[in-house]
Structures are given as C-alpha cells and as structure tokens.
Design a protein around this motif. Sequence first.
Motif, PDB file in Angstrom:
ATOM      1  N   ILE A  70      54.492  70.394 -67.655  1.00 51.64           N
ATOM      2  CA  ILE A  70      56.082  70.119 -67.794  1.00 51.64           C
ATOM      3  C   ILE A  70      56.170  71.283 -66.951  1.00 51.64           C
ATOM      4  CG2 ILE A  70      57.990  70.417 -68.952  1.00 51.64           C
ATOM      5  CD1 ILE A  70      56.127  69.538 -72.199  1.00 51.64           C
ATOM      6  N   VAL A 104      49.792  64.651 -73.081  1.00 51.76           N
ATOM      7  CA  VAL A 104      50.790  65.213 -72.256  1.00 51.76           C
ATOM      8  C   VAL A 104      50.472  66.379 -71.639  1.00 51.76           C
ATOM      9  CG1 VAL A 104      52.916  66.400 -72.281  1.00 51.76           C
ATOM     10  CG2 VAL A 104      52.982  64.864 -73.902  1.00 51.76           C
ATOM     11  N   LEU A 119      58.841  66.103 -77.680  1.00 45.36           N
ATOM     12  CA  LEU A 119      57.369  65.778 -76.613  1.00 45.36           C
ATOM     13  C   LEU A 119      56.267  66.111 -76.461  1.00 45.36           C
ATOM     14  CD1 LEU A 119      58.084  63.740 -73.598  1.00 45.36           C
ATOM     15  CD2 LEU A 119      58.799  66.119 -73.177  1.00 45.36           C
ATOM     16  N   VAL A 179      57.483  66.082 -66.681  1.00 41.73           N
ATOM     17  CA  VAL A 179      56.449  65.540 -67.978  1.00 41.73           C
ATOM     18  C   VAL A 179      55.552  64.338 -67.045  1.00 41.73           C
ATOM     19  CG1 VAL A 179      56.199  65.050 -69.941  1.00 41.73           C
ATOM     20  CG2 VAL A 179      58.432  66.489 -69.662  1.00 41.73           C
ATOM     21  N   LEU A 206      52.232  62.867 -67.749  1.00 40.89           N
ATOM     22  CA  LEU A 206      51.636  61.756 -68.892  1.00 40.89           C
ATOM     23  C   LEU A 206      50.566  60.524 -68.528  1.00 40.89           C
ATOM     24  CD1 LEU A 206      55.349  60.205 -70.456  1.00 40.89           C
ATOM     25  CD2 LEU A 206      53.762  62.040 -71.253  1.00 40.89           C
ATOM     26  N   GLU A 256      63.137  69.605 -78.848  1.00 42.00           N
ATOM     27  CA  GLU A 256      63.651  68.855 -78.201  1.00 42.00           C
ATOM     28  C   GLU A 256      61.316  68.523 -76.831  1.00 42.00           C
ATOM     29  OE1 GLU A 256      66.801  67.958 -75.119  1.00 42.00           O
ATOM     30  OE2 GLU A 256      68.454  67.708 -77.454  1.00 42.00           O
ATOM     31  N   VAL A 257      61.876  69.548 -76.590  1.00 40.61           N
ATOM     32  CA  VAL A 257      60.281  69.862 -76.238  1.00 40.61           C
ATOM     33  C   VAL A 257      58.954  69.754 -77.083  1.00 40.61           C
ATOM     34  CG1 VAL A 257      58.669  71.311 -74.526  1.00 40.61           C
ATOM     35  CG2 VAL A 257      61.629  71.062 -74.180  1.00 40.61           C
ATOM     36  N   ALA A 261      53.714  64.141 -79.126  1.00 42.89           N
ATOM     37  CA  ALA A 261      53.617  62.448 -79.219  1.00 42.89           C
ATOM     38  C   ALA A 261      52.194  63.004 -78.238  1.00 42.89           C
ATOM     39  CB  ALA A 261      54.283  61.617 -77.675  1.00 42.89           C
ATOM     40  N   GLU A 262      51.684  63.899 -78.232  1.00 46.69           N
ATOM     41  CA  GLU A 262      49.448  64.057 -78.007  1.00 46.69           C
ATOM     42  C   GLU A 262      48.942  64.260 -79.068  1.00 46.69           C
ATOM     43  OE1 GLU A 262      48.634  67.500 -76.487  1.00 46.69           O
ATOM     44  OE2 GLU A 262      48.594  66.743 -74.629  1.00 46.69           O
TER      45      GLU A 262
END
Length: 309
Positions: free
Chosen positions: A152, A149, A138, A167, A169, A134-135, A141-142
């Motif tokens: 964290i 990102v 995330l 997180v 952003l 899951e991380v 997404a960069e």
Amino acid sequence: AKKEEEPAFGEPIVELTEEKKKEVAERSIDSALADHEDDWNDERVPIDSTDAADDEPEPPTASPAEDPAVNAAKTQMLDAFYGTNRGLDASSAVRAEVNELIARLEAMNPTPSPSYELAALSGRWRLVYTSNSEVMILLAAENLPGLSVGDITQTIDGVGGRVENRVQLSAPLLESSVSANASFEVRSPKRLQVKFDEAGVETPTIVNDVFQYMSLPMTVDVMGQSIDTGPLAALMEPFQSGLSGALDGVKNAVKDLPGLKVPLPESATPGSEAWLLTTYLDGNLRIARGDGGSVFVLTKVHEPPKYGY
C-alpha cells in the motif's frame, strides 16, 4: 533649520497620550501575529508549482541519521510492530507501545514545517503501520480465499500538487492494483488538505509462473508407499503446454490495454475530502495523522519491498 536639542539626561519624560499608547499597542500586536502567521493562519495559499521547482531546497540543519536517539527510537518502533501485518494483527499492548514511540519521535521531528519541504515530501512512500479503520478493512480482505493484499503506497508529487494512493492486489494467476488520485493544498506548516478526484484500476496481468498452482510433487505417499508421479506429469505436459500458449496469448492481448480511470464528481461523498497532518519527516520515515486521529507510518521507497510488517 535649527536642530532640536535632545532632552538632557535626567529631564522628566513626557507621558504618552492615551491615543498614542493605543497606537503603539496595536502595532506590537500586529508584529507578533505576523511572526506566528504560519501557526495561526489555516487558510494558506497553495504554493506556486513554478516557484517550488525553481527554488533550491535548503540543506537540513541536522541529519536525523546522525542522531543516535532518533535512530534508536525509529528502530524500536519498527521492531515493535514488525509481523503485525501493518497493524492489523497488533495487540492492544503493542498498539500502546507503538503510540508511545510515535509520540517520542514526533517530539524529535527534524522537519518543523514539512508541508513546505516539498522536495522531502515528494516520492513514493510505503505504508508499514496504521490504526486507520478503513485500511484495516482492506487488510482484512486477505482472509478471503486466494486474495493477497500487497504493498500500500502513497506517491506525492510536490511540484504538481498531486497524491496517489495505490493498493497492490493478487489472486491465483492474476495481479492488479487499485488507486485513488487527489489534489492537495498546503494549509499550514504541517497540514495538507486533500481532495480525491479520480479512482482507477490497473489492467490485470497474468503471473509469469502460472504452473506453481498446478505442479505435482515428485513423489506421493499412499498407504505408506512412495509413488513416483513422473508418468502422471508426462501425461499432463501436453495440457500444460497448450494452456501456457493460451495464457501467453491472453497476456499479450491485454498487456497494452490502458487501465480504467473513473473521475469522481464534484458532488462526491464527504469522504472525498480529507486533511493530513505530517508530524514527523526525514529522508526515510514519515508519520502522519488523519481526520479521525488515526496514525500512518510510512517508509520511503528506495529498494524492493520488505515483507513482514
């Protein structure tokens, strides 16, 4: 009353009856279970926050900073995944090496019961490596244009029994963060049961130097000739001044707005509850494992972020 005489040396010992043998055996088993209660009992009662605050933490028996073997393993592990974007870009060979080094550190854990060391657990921890899927999504997404990102982090409040995952952003002109807040209960010497009950989004802030995205170079090469962009920059100055004033107005208008927080209902998805097993803990490094066996390596935040992980 006449004191009973003790049997003389060499007299035959009277054998225990079957009932007496059973009683002695049961008492021995109960004593053994009590000695290892922390290892067997998973349903632990949450620690009273008042008692935890009043109790003075005991000094550690050995400082990992003084152990050359621990220091060497920590340095080797941090070097192994440096530049992998917190594990996102790590190759299978790097992951295998990191897993081996993590197992080595877990075997040298200086804190055998980290769940009860609330003073050591408390604070802000920065994620530097993970294998959690899951991380990974995330972090990926960069790859979206303009999105970055940042840190964290996980902040643990041992006295209040709260955890915050955050997180950072950023996008052109804007910076913000999203968070998930949870309560936790101590279930065993190494295990915390976590239940998420709130999600939040911080009010976006406008970056200070917005014109880093629109500044012109001093010169531009066109067909082998160097052209001075000074006159064009002078023409853009009134536009930049007006835009800067407008952005300052927006910045002042939104800076005092509260962030958005959304409570999660009791009937939230099963993902709202999880457990976390701390397998290594010292004053600067924490290693934890999640439900699916994924690993998290975090460093204590004592200074500004160090990028490159």
